[in-house]
Design a protein around this motif. Structure first.
Motif, short mmCIF file in Angstrom:
data_model
loop_
_atom_site.label_atom_id
_atom_site.label_comp_id
_atom_site.label_asym_id
_atom_site.label_seq_id
_atom_site.Cartn_x
_atom_site.Cartn_y
_atom_site.Cartn_z
N ARG A 212 48.92 44.88 23.67
CA ARG A 212 48.57 43.62 24.32
C ARG A 212 49.25 43.51 25.69
N ILE A 213 50.53 43.82 25.76
CA ILE A 213 51.26 43.75 27.03
C ILE A 213 50.68 44.73 28.04
N PHE A 214 50.38 45.96 27.58
CA PHE A 214 49.79 46.96 28.47
C PHE A 214 48.46 46.48 29.03
N LEU A 215 47.58 45.99 28.17
CA LEU A 215 46.24 45.59 28.60
C LEU A 215 46.29 44.38 29.53
N GLU A 216 47.22 43.46 29.29
CA GLU A 216 47.35 42.30 30.18
C GLU A 216 47.80 42.75 31.57
N ALA A 217 48.76 43.67 31.63
CA ALA A 217 49.23 44.16 32.93
C ALA A 217 48.11 44.91 33.65
N ALA A 218 47.38 45.75 32.91
CA ALA A 218 46.29 46.51 33.52
C ALA A 218 45.20 45.57 34.04
N ASP A 219 44.90 44.53 33.27
CA ASP A 219 43.87 43.57 33.68
C ASP A 219 44.30 42.81 34.94
N MET A 220 45.58 42.44 35.02
CA MET A 220 46.06 41.75 36.20
C MET A 220 45.93 42.61 37.45
N LEU A 221 46.31 43.89 37.33
CA LEU A 221 46.18 44.79 38.48
C LEU A 221 44.72 45.01 38.84
N ASP A 222 43.86 45.16 37.84
CA ASP A 222 42.43 45.33 38.12
C ASP A 222 41.89 44.15 38.91
N ARG A 223 42.30 42.94 38.53
CA ARG A 223 41.82 41.74 39.23
C ARG A 223 42.35 41.70 40.66
N GLN A 224 43.60 42.09 40.86
CA GLN A 224 44.16 42.14 42.21
C GLN A 224 43.39 43.13 43.09
N VAL A 225 43.13 44.31 42.52
CA VAL A 225 42.42 45.34 43.28
C VAL A 225 41.00 44.90 43.59
N GLN A 226 40.31 44.35 42.62
CA GLN A 226 38.93 43.91 42.85
C GLN A 226 38.88 42.81 43.89
N ARG A 227 39.90 41.96 43.89
CA ARG A 227 39.97 40.90 44.90
C ARG A 227 40.06 41.49 46.30
N ILE A 228 40.86 42.55 46.44
CA ILE A 228 40.98 43.21 47.75
C ILE A 228 39.65 43.82 48.17
N ILE A 229 38.99 44.52 47.25
CA ILE A 229 37.72 45.18 47.55
C ILE A 229 36.65 44.15 47.90
N ASP A 230 36.55 43.08 47.11
CA ASP A 230 35.55 42.05 47.36
C ASP A 230 35.76 41.39 48.71
N ALA A 231 37.02 41.09 49.04
CA ALA A 231 37.31 40.44 50.32
C ALA A 231 36.93 41.35 51.49
N ARG A 232 37.19 42.65 51.35
CA ARG A 232 36.85 43.56 52.44
C ARG A 232 35.33 43.69 52.59
N ARG A 233 34.62 43.79 51.47
CA ARG A 233 33.15 43.88 51.55
C ARG A 233 32.58 42.61 52.18
N LYS A 234 33.12 41.47 51.82
CA LYS A 234 32.60 40.20 52.32
C LYS A 234 32.83 40.04 53.81
N SER A 235 34.00 40.47 54.27
CA SER A 235 34.34 40.28 55.68
C SER A 235 33.52 41.19 56.59
N GLY A 236 33.24 42.41 56.10
CA GLY A 236 32.49 43.37 56.90
C GLY A 236 33.24 43.84 58.13
N ALA A 237 34.50 43.49 58.21
CA ALA A 237 35.28 43.84 59.40
C ALA A 237 35.67 45.31 59.38
N GLU A 238 35.65 45.94 60.55
CA GLU A 238 36.09 47.32 60.65
C GLU A 238 37.61 47.36 60.74
#
Length: 472
Positions: A212-238
């Motif tokens: 449970r602890i492992f999966l919660e930590a992995a899920d938190m990091l996945d959400r952080q990473v996806q947030r970064i990717i989504d923000a970059r795609r949305k901005s379209g900035a070079e």
């Protein structure tokens, strides 16, 4: 020293090694004391030491290789015969997926070619300002704490500082909760470390506390990473960071870009390799300096001389900071963050006259080889001057390899050395860190070589023009 051809395998000897327990082999010793077990195996049995892990792990055979020529054989001469399908990498893939650290073959080569431009000298030079600014802000915060006589945990401080830098330089973001990310990384790496010494592991879908602890930590990091990717795609900035290069890359045959999963794996790898190793190197360095005041005085003298009038260091100063560089080199000799490299032999081989069967593991360890008495005088001593005068050029290539070597040499080696040098100079020009008494600081060998627990240190400001600043 030469390495025999695989054709002589049938005539090769079985390597000596420590006697293990019935059914368990050396597994208990390795689980109890990895570093001590490996060092004793090398000292007592020589440059090729055989280890066995008993029936509970499928009676797996491993060989620890200490001599630089043997390391070269695995990493440079015959890398195609040694893959990463090892228990350690299997567990690490649960965290990192198929990033640069864990992937292999044509997929790895494609990813490496995409990522390489982000680590060219000119790109690293452009990141120097971010590194120095982050270091200066950190030392300003330390000076506030010094006024209140509050100590710091230098291991935690370096983790947070290095994570901030990797987020800004390689990911182009400053919106990551560094404290939460560091805690999650700690959980995931501790799980990997503990799993390597377990007799068996339950599947992740079994609802126990550890999973449970492992999966919660992995899920938190996945959400952080996806947030970064989504923000970059949305901005379209070079941008010129590694994430932008990965997102813009296209397969030359299909024209397809990287999936979000591939991007996630590379970003996760950057989170780990881009901050964990540098942070550990700096934490060990500050600890060693506190134990060796003579070396610290020489470092202070150089910083006062090169950074005249207390100015901030620049990228151009890195080449002039010779003592600073040697201090880091010696710290990484004694406590290399990437302390071990594991591979699996695909075909029968012979190394140092000993049989290496197909399917068995081989371990090459900077921690062990960096203490080889044939190449290092007083190997347990802390002596940065041993690197003076081009000393490395007179040693075999793999007598010293904190960043690995061969095709899989760490892509971020130059980045890490520039970052560590600039941070040590930025912090060291304004403060000394003194180890608080009563602590027992020991290394914890997991995915990286961390200090076990805290390294609590007192902040001692260096006043401009003081004797401390002049190296006294």
């Amino acid at each position: 020293m030469t390495t025999a051809a695989p054709s002589s395998f049938v005539h090769a000897r079985t390597a000596p090694g420590p006697r293990g327990l019935p059914f368990l082999g050396n597994l208990v010793d390795v689980r109890r004391d990895r570093l001590g077990t490996f060092l004793r195996a090398a000292v007592e049995h020589g440059d090729v030491a055989r280890l066995e892990f008993g029936v509970l792990t499928g009676r797996r055979i491993a060989h620890l290789l200490r001599h630089p020529d043997h390391v070269k054989h695995v990493l440079v001469d015959a890398p195609d015969n040694f893959d990463k399908q090892t228990p350690g990498f299997t567990r690490l893939r649960e965290v990192l997926g198929e990033g640069l650290l864990t992937s292999e073959g044509s997929f790895w080569l494609r990813q490496r070619r995409i990522a390489q431009p982000a680590f060219h000298r000119q790109r690293i030079a452009s990141f120097a300002g971010v590194m120095v600014r982050a270091g200066e802000e950190r030392v300003n915060a330390w000076l506030e704490r010094a006024r209140r006589d509050e100590p710091i945990d230098v291991a935690e401080e370096m983790m947070n500082l290095a994570l901030r830098i990797v987020c800004e330089t390689l990911l182009g973001v400053d919106m990551v909760d560094t404290s939460a990310v560091s805690q999650a990384v700690d959980v995931l790496l501790a799980d990997v470390r503990n799993g390597l010494g377990s007799f068996f592991s339950l599947p992740r879908n079994v609802p126990i506390e550890r999973n449970r602890i492992f999966l919660e930590a992995a899920d938190m990091l996945d959400r952080q990473v996806q947030r970064i990717i989504d923000a970059r795609r949305k901005s379209g900035a070079e941008a010129s960071d590694l994430l932008s290069l990965l997102m813009a890359a296209r397969d030359p045959e299909t024209g397809e870009g990287m999936s979000d999963r591939q991007l996630r794996d590379e970003v996760m790898t950057m989170f780990l390799a881009g901050h964990e190793t540098t942070a550990n190197a700096l934490a060990w360095t500050f600890w060693l300096l506190s134990l060796h005041p003579g070396v610290r005085r020489k470092l202070s003298a150089e910083l006062a001389s090169v950074l005249e009038d207390g100015r901030l260091p620049t990228f151009e100063d890195v080449a002039r900071l010779e003592v600073t560089t040697r201090v880091l080199q010696e710290s990484m000799r004694l406590y290399p963050p990437a302390w071990i490299v594991a591979r699996r032999a695909l075909r029968d081989d012979v190394i140092g006259g000993y049989a290496i069967p197909a399917g068995s593991l081989v371990f090459v360890s900077p921690y062990v080889t960096h203490r080889h008495p044939a190449f290092w005088e007083n190997p347990e001593g802390f002596d940065p001057d041993r690197f003076a005068g081009g000393a490395l050029s007179r040693l075999p290539r793999f007598a010293y390899f904190p960043f690995g070597g061969g095709p899989r040499q760490c892509i971020g080696m130059s980045f890490a050395m520039v970052e560590a040098t600039l941070l040590l100079a930025t912090l060291g020009r304004r403060v000394h860190l003194d180890l608080l008494p009563g602590q027992r600081v020991v290394p914890e060998p997991g995915v990286t070589l961390r200090p076990r627990g805290e390294i609590r240190m007192r902040i001692v400001p260096i006043e401009p023009g003081s004797t401390a600043r002049n190296g006294a």
